[in-house]
Structures are given as structure tokens and as C-alpha cells.
Design a protein around this motif. Sequence first.
Motif, PDB file in Angstrom:
ATOM      1  N   THR A 218      -5.820  -2.052 -18.642  1.00 20.95           N
ATOM      2  CA  THR A 218      -6.746  -2.717 -17.721  1.00 20.95           C
ATOM      3  C   THR A 218      -6.387  -2.391 -16.279  1.00 20.95           C
ATOM      4  O   THR A 218      -5.249  -2.055 -15.967  1.00 20.95           O
ATOM      5  CB  THR A 218      -6.736  -4.252 -17.912  1.00 20.95           C
ATOM      6  N   MET A 219      -7.368  -2.524 -15.405  1.00 21.96           N
ATOM      7  CA  MET A 219      -7.179  -2.293 -13.970  1.00 21.96           C
ATOM      8  C   MET A 219      -7.833  -3.434 -13.206  1.00 21.96           C
ATOM      9  O   MET A 219      -8.960  -3.825 -13.521  1.00 21.96           O
ATOM     10  CB  MET A 219      -7.799  -0.960 -13.561  1.00 21.96           C
ATOM     11  N   GLY A 220      -7.131  -3.978 -12.230  1.00 16.84           N
ATOM     12  CA  GLY A 220      -7.678  -5.072 -11.439  1.00 16.84           C
ATOM     13  C   GLY A 220      -7.716  -4.738  -9.964  1.00 16.84           C
ATOM     14  O   GLY A 220      -6.742  -4.219  -9.410  1.00 16.84           O
ATOM     15  N   PHE A 221      -8.843  -5.030  -9.313  1.00 19.26           N
ATOM     16  CA  PHE A 221      -9.012  -4.824  -7.873  1.00 19.26           C
ATOM     17  C   PHE A 221      -9.104  -6.180  -7.181  1.00 19.26           C
ATOM     18  O   PHE A 221      -9.862  -7.049  -7.610  1.00 19.26           O
ATOM     19  CB  PHE A 221     -10.298  -4.056  -7.573  1.00 19.26           C
ATOM     20  N   GLY A 222      -8.355  -6.358  -6.079  1.00 22.43           N
ATOM     21  CA  GLY A 222      -8.434  -7.600  -5.335  1.00 22.43           C
ATOM     22  C   GLY A 222      -7.912  -7.444  -3.923  1.00 22.43           C
ATOM     23  O   GLY A 222      -7.497  -6.349  -3.507  1.00 22.43           O
ATOM     24  N   ASP A 223      -7.918  -8.552  -3.177  1.00 27.07           N
ATOM     25  CA  ASP A 223      -7.500  -8.473  -1.772  1.00 27.07           C
ATOM     26  C   ASP A 223      -6.743  -9.691  -1.292  1.00 27.07           C
ATOM     27  O   ASP A 223      -6.042  -9.632  -0.288  1.00 27.07           O
ATOM     28  CB  ASP A 223      -8.737  -8.309  -0.876  1.00 27.07           C
ATOM     29  N   ASP A 227      -6.226 -13.406  -6.017  1.00 28.33           N
ATOM     30  CA  ASP A 227      -6.161 -12.201  -6.856  1.00 28.33           C
ATOM     31  C   ASP A 227      -4.722 -11.865  -7.248  1.00 28.33           C
ATOM     32  O   ASP A 227      -4.483 -10.864  -7.926  1.00 28.33           O
ATOM     33  CB  ASP A 227      -6.766 -10.997  -6.112  1.00 28.33           C
ATOM     34  N   GLU A 228      -3.773 -12.688  -6.824  1.00 25.63           N
ATOM     35  CA  GLU A 228      -2.358 -12.370  -7.029  1.00 25.63           C
ATOM     36  C   GLU A 228      -2.029 -12.117  -8.491  1.00 25.63           C
ATOM     37  O   GLU A 228      -1.408 -11.112  -8.847  1.00 25.63           O
ATOM     38  CB  GLU A 228      -1.484 -13.506  -6.467  1.00 25.63           C
ATOM     39  N   SER A 229      -2.432 -13.028  -9.376  1.00 25.98           N
ATOM     40  CA  SER A 229      -2.086 -12.848 -10.795  1.00 25.98           C
ATOM     41  C   SER A 229      -2.849 -11.681 -11.417  1.00 25.98           C
ATOM     42  O   SER A 229      -2.351 -11.021 -12.328  1.00 25.98           O
ATOM     43  CB  SER A 229      -2.345 -14.137 -11.581  1.00 25.98           C
ATOM     44  N   LEU A 230      -4.048 -11.402 -10.922  1.00 23.93           N
ATOM     45  CA  LEU A 230      -4.807 -10.242 -11.413  1.00 23.93           C
ATOM     46  C   LEU A 230      -4.070  -8.954 -11.082  1.00 23.93           C
ATOM     47  O   LEU A 230      -3.888  -8.077 -11.940  1.00 23.93           O
ATOM     48  CB  LEU A 230      -6.205 -10.235 -10.791  1.00 23.93           C
ATOM     49  N   ILE A 231      -3.638  -8.816  -9.842  1.00 21.50           N
ATOM     50  CA  ILE A 231      -2.917  -7.623  -9.417  1.00 21.50           C
ATOM     51  C   ILE A 231      -1.583  -7.507 -10.159  1.00 21.50           C
ATOM     52  O   ILE A 231      -1.155  -6.414 -10.543  1.00 21.50           O
ATOM     53  CB  ILE A 231      -2.677  -7.662  -7.886  1.00 21.50           C
ATOM     54  N   ARG A 232      -0.952  -8.636 -10.399  1.00 23.88           N
ATOM     55  CA  ARG A 232       0.372  -8.643 -11.032  1.00 23.88           C
ATOM     56  C   ARG A 232       0.305  -8.413 -12.539  1.00 23.88           C
ATOM     57  O   ARG A 232       1.153  -7.718 -13.108  1.00 23.88           O
ATOM     58  CB  ARG A 232       1.057  -9.977 -10.729  1.00 23.88           C
ATOM     59  N   THR A 236      -2.869  -1.977 -14.254  1.00 23.75           N
ATOM     60  CA  THR A 236      -2.799  -1.323 -12.944  1.00 23.75           C
ATOM     61  C   THR A 236      -3.420  -2.247 -11.914  1.00 23.75           C
ATOM     62  O   THR A 236      -4.595  -2.596 -12.016  1.00 23.75           O
ATOM     63  CB  THR A 236      -3.559   0.022 -12.954  1.00 23.75           C
ATOM     64  N   GLY A 237      -2.646  -2.671 -10.933  1.00 24.38           N
ATOM     65  CA  GLY A 237      -3.152  -3.554  -9.894  1.00 24.38           C
ATOM     66  C   GLY A 237      -3.432  -2.773  -8.624  1.00 24.38           C
ATOM     67  O   GLY A 237      -2.577  -2.039  -8.132  1.00 24.38           O
ATOM     68  N   VAL A 238      -4.659  -2.925  -8.103  1.00 26.52           N
ATOM     69  CA  VAL A 238      -5.079  -2.171  -6.914  1.00 26.52           C
ATOM     70  C   VAL A 238      -5.518  -3.147  -5.822  1.00 26.52           C
ATOM     71  O   VAL A 238      -6.434  -3.938  -6.021  1.00 26.52           O
ATOM     72  CB  VAL A 238      -6.243  -1.207  -7.240  1.00 26.52           C
ATOM     73  N   CYS A 239      -4.862  -3.072  -4.683  1.00 23.42           N
ATOM     74  CA  CYS A 239      -5.241  -3.901  -3.541  1.00 23.42           C
ATOM     75  C   CYS A 239      -6.121  -3.100  -2.588  1.00 23.42           C
ATOM     76  O   CYS A 239      -5.893  -1.906  -2.371  1.00 23.42           O
ATOM     77  CB  CYS A 239      -3.990  -4.384  -2.803  1.00 23.42           C
ATOM     78  N   MET A 240      -7.105  -3.762  -2.024  1.00 22.27           N
ATOM     79  CA  MET A 240      -7.952  -3.123  -1.032  1.00 22.27           C
ATOM     80  C   MET A 240      -7.154  -2.876   0.254  1.00 22.27           C
ATOM     81  O   MET A 240      -6.243  -3.640   0.585  1.00 22.27           O
ATOM     82  CB  MET A 240      -9.160  -4.008  -0.718  1.00 22.27           C
ATOM     83  N   SER A 241      -7.520  -1.836   0.984  1.00 19.08           N
ATOM     84  CA  SER A 241      -6.810  -1.530   2.234  1.00 19.08           C
ATOM     85  C   SER A 241      -6.978  -2.645   3.252  1.00 19.08           C
ATOM     86  O   SER A 241      -6.156  -2.798   4.158  1.00 19.08           O
ATOM     87  CB  SER A 241      -7.305  -0.200   2.813  1.00 19.08           C
ATOM     88  N   ASN A 242      -8.036  -3.460   3.103  1.00 16.54           N
ATOM     89  CA  ASN A 242      -8.265  -4.610   3.979  1.00 16.54           C
ATOM     90  C   ASN A 242      -7.611  -5.878   3.430  1.00 16.54           C
ATOM     91  O   ASN A 242      -7.788  -6.964   3.979  1.00 16.54           O
ATOM     92  CB  ASN A 242      -9.763  -4.857   4.167  1.00 16.54           C
ATOM     93  N   ASP A 252       0.149  -1.852  -7.509  1.00 17.41           N
ATOM     94  CA  ASP A 252       0.578  -0.499  -7.880  1.00 17.41           C
ATOM     95  C   ASP A 252      -0.002   0.530  -6.918  1.00 17.41           C
ATOM     96  O   ASP A 252       0.622   1.567  -6.655  1.00 17.41           O
ATOM     97  CB  ASP A 252       0.123  -0.182  -9.311  1.00 17.41           C
ATOM     98  N   PHE A 253      -1.212   0.231  -6.427  1.00 15.16           N
ATOM     99  CA  PHE A 253      -1.892   1.136  -5.498  1.00 15.16           C
ATOM    100  C   PHE A 253      -2.621   0.334  -4.435  1.00 15.16           C
ATOM    101  O   PHE A 253      -2.964  -0.836  -4.642  1.00 15.16           O
ATOM    102  CB  PHE A 253      -2.923   2.011  -6.229  1.00 15.16           C
TER     103      PHE A 253
END
Length: 273
Positions: A218-223, A227-232, A236-242, A252-253
Motif C-alpha cells: 500500500t501507499m499513503g499520501f498526506g501532509d 495523516d501521521e499513522s497513514l504515512i507511518r 510506502t508513506g509519501v508526504c507532500m512537499s507542502n 519514505d518519500f
Amino acid sequence: MKTKLIALDLDDTLLTSDREISDENVAALQECAKNGCYIVLCSGRAEDAIIPFVKRLNLNAIGCSEQGKYIIAINGCSIFDLNTNKQIFCKKVESDILLRVNEIAESRGLKSEVYTPDTIYYEKETKWTKLDVDLCGLKGVAVENYSEFLKQEFTKMLVPGEPEELQKLQKVLKEEFGDRAVIFTSKPYFLEILPPNCGKGEAITWLSNYIGIDVQDTMGFGDSMNDESLIRLAGTGVCMSNGLDAIKQIADFVTEKDNNNSGIADFIWKNVL
């Protein structure tokens, strides 16, 4: 990357500042769905407030109703199967906690709200309740005997207000309730109270098991902090640049582009498709 499910936060992640999904993001997610990947919108909003964005992705029209059948609402407290229109998972905050949070909030000049899939309930309308109703696109209803109303259990309570006041309240509530509730700010002016052991990441873990997918796929996108537990917990946890620095540090990214420049589509084309 081997990705079988993509979970997406809405505000400041999939949505632009105008609360729209760009054509580029739609195209990238449709391509993922065509490849058999589940696309799961994963929001703090209530169920009915998520549906317009499901329609915008238009996965049914491209023959991918199976890939777009699930949504996660109320920051992981509720999971819906859209194909059967049934709730398949639900957690609620205990009524004594709701009553006590409201009591503490009132003593500080703040008002609370509680949610059902299509309505936000509160004691009286304020500029803050109106902001939440407008943001979510749900009905807002003032309840005459609000304290009695809170004796039911609800998936979420929210206390809106000035960020500085909410930070103080958050500290008090965490000290009083400990692990009996999940308490965090989803936006600086929204303090949320959720059931224990509940979050977007926990919901994705449950849903992955439900549909027979390894959570590592699975892959999760948040900001933000909701979204902390989703990314964790996503594979694969992906944070937005903002996104917040605290979320970037556990991801992870980090996307190269922000939510107003189709950061999700850019990341998906480069790393998933």
C-alpha cells in the motif's frame, strides 16, 4: 514500486487550495486503477462530504468500480463499501468522553461539534461551525439539548477555534484522557477527538487485510498530523512537499511538487507507473 492500493488524504494533498482535483491527478489515478490498483480516498471528512471527490475521479466510467469501491472517513473511524453502500467498519468515541470534552471546552469559551455521515451537530452556530460546514459541504444542525444529545456515541468530536487556544486545550485533554482517545489538530483551527487506536493508518491496515492485500503493498499520501499513522503504517508513506516537517521526517518519500501543482500525479508517473 509494487503498489496494490493507494490511499489519499484530501485537503492540501489531493486537493488544490481551491478544493479541486486537477486533471493531471485524475489521469494518474485512473491509470493506476486500470492497472488493478485500489484508489482509496482517506479523509477527516464525513462520508457524504467525500462522495463528490469520488465522482470526480470517475473510476466507474472507465470500468474500475472495484478499484474505487472503498472510502475511509472521519480520519479512519469509518470505512464504506460504495458498491454496496454499506459501512463495513466503524469506531466511536465513548459518550462520557464527549460530555467531558464539551464541558472543558465550554469552560474555555469554546464550542464542540459531532458528526454523522451527512450532518454536523452543535449547540449553536458560530463563525467556526459555519467554516466547518462550508469546508465539508455537509448539513449543519443546531441541537436544543446538546448535552443530552452527546449521551449517544459519535465517530468524532471536533472543537474549532483559535490555534493558540486549541493548543492549550489539546494539552489538557491529552493529560486527562491518555490512551482513551486520539487527540490532534487536523488543521491549526480544528482540534479532533477520535476513538482510541484509530487513525487513517490503522484503517488502511484493516482494509488491506479485509481485501487480502499485504499492507506492504500500500501507499499513503498526506501532509498533516491527521495523516501521521497513514504515512507511518502504509507500506510506502509519501508526504507532500507542502506538508508539515514532522510528517516529512517520518515519510519514505516527499513529493517534488506541491498540492497546487499535481504533486501526486508527478510522483505516481515517476515512481509507480
